[in-house]
Enzyme design. Structure first.
Site, mmCIF file in Angstrom:
data_model
loop_
_atom_site.group_PDB
_atom_site.id
_atom_site.type_symbol
_atom_site.label_atom_id
_atom_site.label_comp_id
_atom_site.label_asym_id
_atom_site.label_seq_id
_atom_site.Cartn_x
_atom_site.Cartn_y
_atom_site.Cartn_z
ATOM 1 N N THR A 157 0.838 -1.200 0.000
ATOM 2 C CA THR A 157 0.000 0.000 0.000
ATOM 3 C C THR A 157 0.874 1.252 0.000
ATOM 4 O O THR A 157 0.616 2.200 -0.725
ATOM 5 C CB THR A 157 -0.916 0.014 1.233
ATOM 6 O OG1 THR A 157 -1.670 -1.187 1.239
ATOM 7 C CG2 THR A 157 -1.871 1.180 1.189
ATOM 8 N N THR A 158 1.925 1.218 0.811
ATOM 9 C CA THR A 158 2.826 2.376 0.886
ATOM 10 C C THR A 158 3.482 2.619 -0.465
ATOM 11 O O THR A 158 3.536 3.748 -0.949
ATOM 12 C CB THR A 158 3.907 2.155 1.959
ATOM 13 O OG1 THR A 158 3.268 1.921 3.204
ATOM 14 C CG2 THR A 158 4.813 3.354 2.085
ATOM 15 N N ILE A 159 3.964 1.544 -1.088
ATOM 16 C CA ILE A 159 4.604 1.663 -2.402
ATOM 17 C C ILE A 159 3.613 2.240 -3.407
ATOM 18 O O ILE A 159 3.943 3.130 -4.185
ATOM 19 C CB ILE A 159 5.116 0.286 -2.887
ATOM 20 C CG1 ILE A 159 6.243 -0.195 -1.974
ATOM 21 C CG2 ILE A 159 5.590 0.369 -4.340
ATOM 22 C CD1 ILE A 159 6.704 -1.603 -2.299
#
EC number: 3.5.1.26
Length: 34
Positions: free
Chosen positions: A17-19
């Protein structure tokens, strides 16, 4: 900090999700740059 980073850190797949969020931000900056 906001509530969003807190939610992202809670998700099991926070990494992906962060990526994904980083990619979206980069695309936003690129679009604004061009």
């Amino acid at each position: 900090s906001x509530p969003l980073p807190l939610i992202v850190n809670t998700w099991p797949f926070k990494x992906a999700t962060t990526i994904g969020m980083v990619v979206i931000h980069l695309k936003g900056y690129t679009a604004a740059g061009t």
